[in-house]
Design a protein around this motif. Structure first.
Motif, PDB file in Angstrom:
ATOM      1  N   HIS A 244     -24.931  17.078  -2.772  1.00  0.00           N
ATOM      2  CA  HIS A 244     -25.447  18.017  -3.441  1.00  0.00           C
ATOM      3  C   HIS A 244     -24.577  19.335  -3.238  1.00  0.00           C
ATOM      4  CE1 HIS A 244     -28.170  21.165  -4.677  1.00  0.00           C
ATOM      5  NE2 HIS A 244     -28.261  21.568  -3.519  1.00  0.00           N
ATOM      6  N   ILE A 245     -24.165  19.953  -4.124  1.00  0.00           N
ATOM      7  CA  ILE A 245     -23.392  21.368  -4.151  1.00  0.00           C
ATOM      8  C   ILE A 245     -24.194  22.441  -3.831  1.00  0.00           C
ATOM      9  CG2 ILE A 245     -21.688  22.474  -5.402  1.00  0.00           C
ATOM     10  CD1 ILE A 245     -20.693  19.785  -4.921  1.00  0.00           C
ATOM     11  N   SER A 246     -23.526  23.112  -2.781  1.00  0.00           N
ATOM     12  CA  SER A 246     -24.363  24.450  -2.536  1.00  0.00           C
ATOM     13  C   SER A 246     -23.490  25.747  -2.326  1.00  0.00           C
ATOM     14  CB  SER A 246     -25.274  24.286  -1.226  1.00  0.00           C
ATOM     15  OG  SER A 246     -26.143  25.295  -1.165  1.00  0.00           O
ATOM     16  N   THR A 247     -23.701  26.732  -1.697  1.00  0.00           N
ATOM     17  CA  THR A 247     -23.005  27.950  -1.707  1.00  0.00           C
ATOM     18  C   THR A 247     -22.665  28.760  -0.526  1.00  0.00           C
ATOM     19  OG1 THR A 247     -22.888  30.133  -2.919  1.00  0.00           O
ATOM     20  CG2 THR A 247     -25.133  28.951  -2.530  1.00  0.00           C
ATOM     21  N   ASP A 248     -21.761  29.436  -0.486  1.00  0.00           N
ATOM     22  CA  ASP A 248     -21.721  30.365   0.575  1.00  0.00           C
ATOM     23  C   ASP A 248     -22.632  31.557   0.716  1.00  0.00           C
ATOM     24  OD1 ASP A 248     -20.595  31.347  -1.872  1.00  0.00           O
ATOM     25  OD2 ASP A 248     -18.772  32.437  -0.750  1.00  0.00           O
ATOM     26  N   TYR A 249     -23.424  31.646  -0.667  1.00  0.00           N
ATOM     27  CA  TYR A 249     -24.329  32.751  -0.780  1.00  0.00           C
ATOM     28  C   TYR A 249     -25.866  32.568   0.132  1.00  0.00           C
ATOM     29  CZ  TYR A 249     -21.980  35.681  -3.930  1.00  0.00           C
ATOM     30  OH  TYR A 249     -21.098  36.586  -4.574  1.00  0.00           O
ATOM     31  N   VAL A 250     -25.797  31.339   1.001  1.00  0.00           N
ATOM     32  CA  VAL A 250     -26.712  31.309   1.827  1.00  0.00           C
ATOM     33  C   VAL A 250     -26.492  32.331   3.004  1.00  0.00           C
ATOM     34  CG1 VAL A 250     -27.426  28.974   1.163  1.00  0.00           C
ATOM     35  CG2 VAL A 250     -25.737  29.304   2.854  1.00  0.00           C
ATOM     36  N   PHE A 251     -25.415  32.825   3.323  1.00  0.00           N
ATOM     37  CA  PHE A 251     -25.102  33.881   4.417  1.00  0.00           C
ATOM     38  C   PHE A 251     -25.332  35.197   4.009  1.00  0.00           C
ATOM     39  CE2 PHE A 251     -22.666  29.933   5.676  1.00  0.00           C
ATOM     40  CZ  PHE A 251     -23.675  29.715   6.649  1.00  0.00           C
ATOM     41  N   ASP A 252     -25.707  35.999   4.836  1.00  0.00           N
ATOM     42  CA  ASP A 252     -25.673  37.635   4.510  1.00  0.00           C
ATOM     43  C   ASP A 252     -24.464  38.111   4.494  1.00  0.00           C
ATOM     44  OD1 ASP A 252     -24.965  37.939   7.113  1.00  0.00           O
ATOM     45  OD2 ASP A 252     -27.263  38.313   7.895  1.00  0.00           O
ATOM     46  N   GLY A 253     -23.399  37.628   4.804  1.00  0.00           N
ATOM     47  CA  GLY A 253     -21.848  38.004   4.529  1.00  0.00           C
ATOM     48  C   GLY A 253     -21.597  39.255   5.485  1.00  0.00           C
ATOM     49  N   GLN A 254     -22.371  39.266   6.738  1.00  0.00           N
ATOM     50  CA  GLN A 254     -22.009  40.586   7.708  1.00  0.00           C
ATOM     51  C   GLN A 254     -20.918  40.162   8.660  1.00  0.00           C
ATOM     52  OE1 GLN A 254     -25.572  42.423   9.371  1.00  0.00           O
ATOM     53  NE2 GLN A 254     -26.595  42.323   7.713  1.00  0.00           N
ATOM     54  N   ARG A 255     -20.749  38.847   8.482  1.00  0.00           N
ATOM     55  CA  ARG A 255     -19.698  38.407   9.644  1.00  0.00           C
ATOM     56  C   ARG A 255     -18.441  37.852   9.080  1.00  0.00           C
ATOM     57  NH1 ARG A 255     -19.479  34.089  12.765  1.00  0.00           N
ATOM     58  NH2 ARG A 255     -21.697  33.371  12.461  1.00  0.00           N
ATOM     59  N   GLY A 256     -18.734  36.949   8.204  1.00  0.00           N
ATOM     60  CA  GLY A 256     -17.749  35.876   7.759  1.00  0.00           C
ATOM     61  C   GLY A 256     -17.258  34.751   8.700  1.00  0.00           C
ATOM     62  N   GLY A 257     -16.380  34.035   8.179  1.00  0.00           N
ATOM     63  CA  GLY A 257     -16.167  32.722   9.109  1.00  0.00           C
ATOM     64  C   GLY A 257     -16.943  32.000   9.539  1.00  0.00           C
ATOM     65  N   TYR A 258     -18.055  31.583   8.594  1.00  0.00           N
ATOM     66  CA  TYR A 258     -19.254  30.909   8.853  1.00  0.00           C
ATOM     67  C   TYR A 258     -18.995  29.284   9.161  1.00  0.00           C
ATOM     68  CZ  TYR A 258     -21.667  35.053   7.464  1.00  0.00           C
ATOM     69  OH  TYR A 258     -22.070  36.472   7.603  1.00  0.00           O
ATOM     70  N   GLN A 259     -19.629  28.960  10.260  1.00  0.00           N
ATOM     71  CA  GLN A 259     -19.518  27.526  10.393  1.00  0.00           C
ATOM     72  C   GLN A 259     -20.555  26.851   9.903  1.00  0.00           C
ATOM     73  OE1 GLN A 259     -19.045  27.642  14.699  1.00  0.00           O
ATOM     74  NE2 GLN A 259     -16.947  26.825  14.374  1.00  0.00           N
ATOM     75  N   GLU A 260     -20.881  25.286   9.918  1.00  0.00           N
ATOM     76  CA  GLU A 260     -22.045  24.869   9.310  1.00  0.00           C
ATOM     77  C   GLU A 260     -23.250  25.280  10.168  1.00  0.00           C
ATOM     78  OE1 GLU A 260     -19.143  23.853   9.461  1.00  0.00           O
ATOM     79  OE2 GLU A 260     -18.563  22.766   7.465  1.00  0.00           O
ATOM     80  N   THR A 261     -22.919  25.368  11.550  1.00  0.00           N
ATOM     81  CA  THR A 261     -23.987  25.534  12.552  1.00  0.00           C
ATOM     82  C   THR A 261     -24.752  27.018  12.445  1.00  0.00           C
ATOM     83  OG1 THR A 261     -22.173  25.697  14.104  1.00  0.00           O
ATOM     84  CG2 THR A 261     -23.375  23.733  14.304  1.00  0.00           C
ATOM     85  N   ASP A 262     -24.181  27.888  11.663  1.00  0.00           N
ATOM     86  CA  ASP A 262     -24.549  29.364  11.706  1.00  0.00           C
ATOM     87  C   ASP A 262     -25.749  29.239  10.957  1.00  0.00           C
ATOM     88  OD1 ASP A 262     -22.729  30.705  13.461  1.00  0.00           O
ATOM     89  OD2 ASP A 262     -21.169  30.489  11.657  1.00  0.00           O
ATOM     90  N   PRO A 263     -26.690  30.144  11.466  1.00  0.00           N
ATOM     91  CA  PRO A 263     -27.806  30.491  10.586  1.00  0.00           C
ATOM     92  C   PRO A 263     -27.723  31.054   9.493  1.00  0.00           C
ATOM     93  CG  PRO A 263     -27.947  31.816  12.532  1.00  0.00           C
ATOM     94  CD  PRO A 263     -26.769  31.035  12.571  1.00  0.00           C
ATOM     95  N   PRO A 264     -28.313  30.441   8.258  1.00  0.00           N
ATOM     96  CA  PRO A 264     -28.245  31.289   6.949  1.00  0.00           C
ATOM     97  C   PRO A 264     -29.148  32.406   6.853  1.00  0.00           C
ATOM     98  CG  PRO A 264     -28.841  28.799   6.644  1.00  0.00           C
ATOM     99  CD  PRO A 264     -28.920  29.203   7.999  1.00  0.00           C
ATOM    100  N   ASN A 265     -29.034  33.557   6.115  1.00  0.00           N
ATOM    101  CA  ASN A 265     -29.706  34.581   6.210  1.00  0.00           C
ATOM    102  C   ASN A 265     -29.312  34.993   4.408  1.00  0.00           C
ATOM    103  OD1 ASN A 265     -31.640  36.549   6.472  1.00  0.00           O
ATOM    104  ND2 ASN A 265     -30.080  37.687   7.245  1.00  0.00           N
ATOM    105  N   PRO A 266     -29.995  34.531   3.536  1.00  0.00           N
ATOM    106  CA  PRO A 266     -29.460  34.849   2.195  1.00  0.00           C
ATOM    107  C   PRO A 266     -30.080  36.356   1.960  1.00  0.00           C
ATOM    108  CG  PRO A 266     -31.110  33.071   1.962  1.00  0.00           C
ATOM    109  CD  PRO A 266     -30.942  33.241   3.250  1.00  0.00           C
ATOM    110  N   ILE A 267     -29.273  37.106   0.971  1.00  0.00           N
ATOM    111  CA  ILE A 267     -29.635  38.270   0.781  1.00  0.00           C
ATOM    112  C   ILE A 267     -30.244  38.568  -0.723  1.00  0.00           C
ATOM    113  CG2 ILE A 267     -28.501  39.468   2.422  1.00  0.00           C
ATOM    114  CD1 ILE A 267     -26.851  40.508   0.388  1.00  0.00           C
TER     115      ILE A 267
END
Ligand SMILES: NC(=O)c1ccc[n+]([C@@H]2O[C@H](COP(=O)([O-])OP(=O)(O)OC[C@H]3O[C@@H](n4cnc5c(N)ncnc54)[C@H](OP(=O)(O)O)[C@@H]3O)[C@@H](O)[C@H]2O)c1
Length: 291
Positions: A100-123
């Protein structure tokens, strides 16, 4: 890849994947030789996928229009979550492996360099609906969720303006383009995504994996790199900010660059951005969807 099917194979990401993976496609319209299916309807999906009997199903169906998702959260949910739910329901009886294809937009973008273990926080609604889709997919045994970021490639299945193509065409005709200095991504080169899917499949990797780029860049830096490769004056690319984009309905995250070390550990390799751009810019005009 043996008996793969790309669902959503007439779209921007899906069409290009199907070209590289040399496999059949299915989509809502059934255009360009793909099988017509409405994946929101369980019975239709079961019948069509059953006829094709794939061993691997790559799900590229989705509502990727971030502003439309904000305006119509129900549509976003039906394409980004319910379709995945339907796939997970038929998966045990059909026995395919779900990618299944998903997206980097599951992150809030406050930090960058996200790993798979980082908690998502979509905005935005797009990110929220994609996160729900990921959760559903990951609930199914053996499935793989691949998060990508600002994909670029030949553009076979493009139906809306694509950054890479728009910038290239503007610069080639000597026009100035504004590109954002406050949005940073690790753009996924679609041929890299296709070979990553093959590699991860061969190794039966399951769970969540980021497939992006080793080089994090702002849109501005990316556009300047295109200018250098095209041989245009880099000064034609002028800086802009997200706050200039008055037509945007949905907020955009600042830095959703993805860490790709997990995928590299599984044997996935990445094309340097300059090499990727050169390869795209020397292959001639893009083919139209269905052409
Ligand atoms: N584009 C990006 O910038 C980006 C970035 C990160 C992640 N992604 C993800 O990549 C995936 C593909 O995005 P994309 O840009 O390729 O989207 P796209 O160009 O809009 O393509 C969407 C595909 O889904 C199909 N589809 C839509 N509704 C359907 C339905 N009810 N049943 C069956 N098929 C249906 C479309 O078929 P028809 O052509 O027949 O309508 C088309 O093949 C999405 O999950 C998206 O979240 C995209």
């Amino acid at each position: 890849m043996d008996r793969a099917l790309v669902l959503g194979g007439t779209g921007f990401v899906g069409r290009e994947l199907a070209e590289y993976l040399r496999c059949p496609t299915a989509s809502l319209s059934g255009g360009g030789g793909s099988i017509a299916v409405d994946a929101r309807h369980l019975a239709d999906l079961r019948t069509k996928v059953g006829q094709l009997a794939p061993q691997t199903l790559v799900n590229c169906v989705g509502l990727a229009d971030v502003d439309l998702a904000e305006r119509d959260p129900e549509l976003a949910d039906s394409l980004n979550r319910r379709v995945v739910d339907n796939l997970v329901r038929i998966q045990p009886e059909m026995g395919f492996r779900l990618i299944h294809i998903s997206t980097d937009y599951v992150f809030d973008g406050q930090r960058g360099g996200y790993q798979e273990t980082d908690p998502p926080n979509p905005i935005n609604e797009y990110g929220r609906s994609k996160l729900r889709g990921e959760e559903v997919a990951l609930g199914s045994n053996g499935s793989l969720v691949v998060r990508i970021s600002s994909p670029y490639g030949r553009g076979f299945g493009v139906r809306k303006p694509q950054f890479f193509r728009y910038v290239t065409e503007a610069l080639r005709s000597g026009k100035a383009v504004k590109a954002l200095t406050d949005q940073r991504v690790t753009a996924t080169f679609l041929p890299d995504l296709a070979s990553a899917i093959e590699t991860l499949s061969q190794r039966s990797v399951a769970g969540l994996v980021h497939v992006a780029s080793a080089e994090a860049m702002t849109r501005f830096e990316f556009a300047r790199q295109i200018a250098r490769v095209v041989g245009a004056d880099p000064e034609l690319v002028t800086p802009g900010l997200r706050s200039d984009m008055k037509q945007w309905m949905a907020p955009r995250p600042a830095d959703t660059s993805l860490n790709i070390e997990l995928s590299e550990g599984h044997g996935v390799s990445y094309t340097p951005v300059e090499t990727a751009l050169r390869s795209l810019l020397t292959v001639g005009p893009e083919r139209k969807a269905g052409g």
